[in-house]
Write a protein that holds these residues in place. Structure first.
Motif, PDB file in Angstrom:
ATOM      1  N   GLU A 124      -4.791  -3.706  12.111  1.00 59.61           N
ATOM      2  CA  GLU A 124      -4.572  -4.644  10.869  1.00 59.61           C
ATOM      3  C   GLU A 124      -6.077  -4.619   9.924  1.00 59.61           C
ATOM      4  O   GLU A 124      -6.490  -5.423   9.434  1.00 59.61           O
ATOM      5  CB  GLU A 124      -4.292  -5.913  11.246  1.00 59.61           C
ATOM      6  N   PHE A 125      -6.665  -3.434  10.143  1.00 59.01           N
ATOM      7  CA  PHE A 125      -7.684  -3.092   9.228  1.00 59.01           C
ATOM      8  C   PHE A 125      -8.881  -4.388   9.510  1.00 59.01           C
ATOM      9  O   PHE A 125      -9.742  -4.809   8.620  1.00 59.01           O
ATOM     10  CB  PHE A 125      -7.368  -3.256   7.584  1.00 59.01           C
ATOM     11  N   SER A 126      -9.191  -4.165  10.877  1.00 54.70           N
ATOM     12  CA  SER A 126     -10.171  -5.409  11.150  1.00 54.70           C
ATOM     13  C   SER A 126     -11.558  -4.886  10.818  1.00 54.70           C
ATOM     14  O   SER A 126     -12.535  -5.378  10.921  1.00 54.70           O
ATOM     15  CB  SER A 126     -10.270  -5.597  12.737  1.00 54.70           C
ATOM     16  N   TYR A 193      -2.509   0.833  -0.083  1.00 51.56           N
ATOM     17  CA  TYR A 193      -1.350   0.139   0.046  1.00 51.56           C
ATOM     18  C   TYR A 193      -1.382  -0.566   1.129  1.00 51.56           C
ATOM     19  O   TYR A 193      -0.897  -1.794   1.197  1.00 51.56           O
ATOM     20  CB  TYR A 193      -0.035   0.981   0.103  1.00 51.56           C
ATOM     21  N   MET A 194      -1.638   0.133   2.530  1.00 48.81           N
ATOM     22  CA  MET A 194      -1.316  -0.732   3.808  1.00 48.81           C
ATOM     23  C   MET A 194      -2.559  -1.649   3.862  1.00 48.81           C
ATOM     24  O   MET A 194      -2.200  -2.846   4.318  1.00 48.81           O
ATOM     25  CB  MET A 194      -1.528   0.391   4.986  1.00 48.81           C
ATOM     26  N   LEU A 195      -3.535  -1.412   3.477  1.00 45.85           N
ATOM     27  CA  LEU A 195      -4.591  -2.601   3.566  1.00 45.85           C
ATOM     28  C   LEU A 195      -4.124  -3.828   2.581  1.00 45.85           C
ATOM     29  O   LEU A 195      -4.331  -4.892   2.800  1.00 45.85           O
ATOM     30  CB  LEU A 195      -5.951  -2.133   3.043  1.00 45.85           C
ATOM     31  N   THR A 196      -3.740  -3.454   1.409  1.00 50.26           N
ATOM     32  CA  THR A 196      -3.084  -4.544   0.466  1.00 50.26           C
ATOM     33  C   THR A 196      -2.164  -5.295   1.119  1.00 50.26           C
ATOM     34  O   THR A 196      -1.970  -6.337   0.909  1.00 50.26           O
ATOM     35  CB  THR A 196      -2.737  -3.954  -0.815  1.00 50.26           C
ATOM     36  N   ALA A 197      -1.232  -4.642   1.805  1.00 51.32           N
ATOM     37  CA  ALA A 197       0.110  -5.256   2.493  1.00 51.32           C
ATOM     38  C   ALA A 197      -0.530  -6.048   3.570  1.00 51.32           C
ATOM     39  O   ALA A 197       0.055  -7.217   3.801  1.00 51.32           O
ATOM     40  CB  ALA A 197       1.024  -4.367   2.819  1.00 51.32           C
ATOM     41  N   THR A 198      -1.358  -5.915   4.212  1.00 52.39           N
ATOM     42  CA  THR A 198      -1.892  -6.702   5.421  1.00 52.39           C
ATOM     43  C   THR A 198      -2.717  -7.957   4.628  1.00 52.39           C
ATOM     44  O   THR A 198      -2.268  -8.836   5.211  1.00 52.39           O
ATOM     45  CB  THR A 198      -3.050  -5.728   6.284  1.00 52.39           C
ATOM     46  N   ASP A 202      -1.269 -11.884   4.999  1.00 56.08           N
ATOM     47  CA  ASP A 202      -2.268 -12.915   5.494  1.00 56.08           C
ATOM     48  C   ASP A 202      -2.637 -13.887   4.408  1.00 56.08           C
ATOM     49  O   ASP A 202      -3.520 -14.914   4.985  1.00 56.08           O
ATOM     50  CB  ASP A 202      -3.414 -12.275   6.149  1.00 56.08           C
ATOM     51  N   ARG A 203      -2.061 -13.558   3.434  1.00 59.55           N
ATOM     52  CA  ARG A 203      -2.462 -14.766   2.174  1.00 59.55           C
ATOM     53  C   ARG A 203      -4.008 -14.648   1.795  1.00 59.55           C
ATOM     54  O   ARG A 203      -4.479 -15.703   1.415  1.00 59.55           O
ATOM     55  CB  ARG A 203      -2.034 -16.040   2.498  1.00 59.55           C
ATOM     56  N   ARG A 204      -4.656 -13.635   1.894  1.00 60.50           N
ATOM     57  CA  ARG A 204      -5.954 -13.243   1.746  1.00 60.50           C
ATOM     58  C   ARG A 204      -6.204 -12.805   0.415  1.00 60.50           C
ATOM     59  O   ARG A 204      -5.202 -11.895  -0.220  1.00 60.50           O
ATOM     60  CB  ARG A 204      -6.715 -12.458   2.746  1.00 60.50           C
TER      61      ARG A 204
END
Length: 281
Positions: A124-126, A193-198, A202-204
């Motif tokens: 999740e792009f930590s 897109y994947m990072l934006t979706a994550t 998470d409402r970040r």
């Protein structure tokens, strides 16, 4: 070097050997070999191969790959990628030799970064530093094509380009082929897109440059071959719906997915920011 990305790949940690370099406060560890044991945010935990088996937490720039020790049975895609990267140094200093070396380099880079992208998505792009580095490496393929075009300008017959077109994409198509050019745009756009979706899940907060970069790359992916096919759409077989999709540059399910991703990113953007009417259009 691309091989230094081994520090991102858990599959290689126990076998790969690194050298500690560039430490200031713990300079006595510089030059010693170490093995990676885990990740902590943007740092790598390593065990130094000294008598005390010291444990360190260092940045990736403080690790220099000594030996990746990849196993062909366990890591076939990575082995193939590194073989391609090795071939890119074996080309002759001619246009054809450089073109072949550049294709091997680009494909090897795509193979290596794909393995890292899968890890980023699963985590999740930590590690945002890893995302930035992979995105930059993918962008370097386009820059390499532009540099090659500057060194060996193609003729208009070999490399037709309409005024106002995407000359950087055209350079990739000329040197690497339209399939690889589409892949570079797709990988950069899908990764954004994947990072934006994550972040959205998470409402970040959504970084606007990230969203705009993703949209731009997805648009460029669809346009890579789509723009050049519009003139022949009238002669295409199939229903009117098929011809309408071809006019929009939708040539495969991946192109359709790029449009879907773009639509979702636009939606998230409108939820995050307010736009002037002309910008919304």
């Amino acid at each position: 070097s691309v091989e230094a990305l081994a520090s991102y790949l858990p599959a290689t940690w126990r076998r790969s050997r690194f050298r500690v370099v560039g430490l200031e406060k713990a300079a006595h560890y510089n030059g010693l070999e170490a093995v990676a044991t885990g990740l902590k945010a943007d740092r790598v935990t390593v065990q130094v191969q000294n008598e005390a088996r010291s444990q360190l937490c260092v940045r990736r720039r403080n690790l220099e790959l000594v030996d990746a020790r990849l196993d062909e049975e366990e890591d076939p895609s990575l082995c193939q990628a590194l073989q391609r990267l090795a071939l890119c140094r074996a080309g002759e200093a001619t246009r054809e030799g450089v073109a072949g070396a550049a294709r091997n380099w680009a494909q090897g880079l795509l193979d290596v970064t794909f393995a890292i992208e899968n890890i980023l998505v699963d985590a999740e792009f930590s590690d945002r530093a890893a995302f930035d580095e992979v995105s930059e490496l993918l962008a370097s393929i386009e820059r390499r094509a532009v540099a090659l075009t500057a060194a060996w300008p193609p003729s208009s017959d070999d490399h037709p380009q309409e005024d106002g077109g995407d000359k950087d994409t055209a350079a990739m198509v000329h040197w690497f082929g339209d399939g690889l050019a589409e892949c570079v745009h797709w990988r950069r756009g899908a990764l954004a897109y994947m990072l934006t979706a994550t972040l959205a899940a998470d409402r970040r907060p959504l970084p606007r440059p990230l969203l705009l970069q993703g949209l731009r790359e997805l648009d460029r992916m669809v346009a890579t071959r789509g723009d050049g096919m519009k003139a022949s759409v009238a002669d295409a077989e199939g229903s009117e719906g098929v011809r309408m999709m071809l006019l929009e540059g939708i040539l495969s399910d991946t192109h359709l997915l790029a449009v879907v991703y773009g639509g979702e990113m636009c939606y998230w953007g409108t939820q995050e920011w307010s736009f002037p009417a002309e910008e919304e259009e």
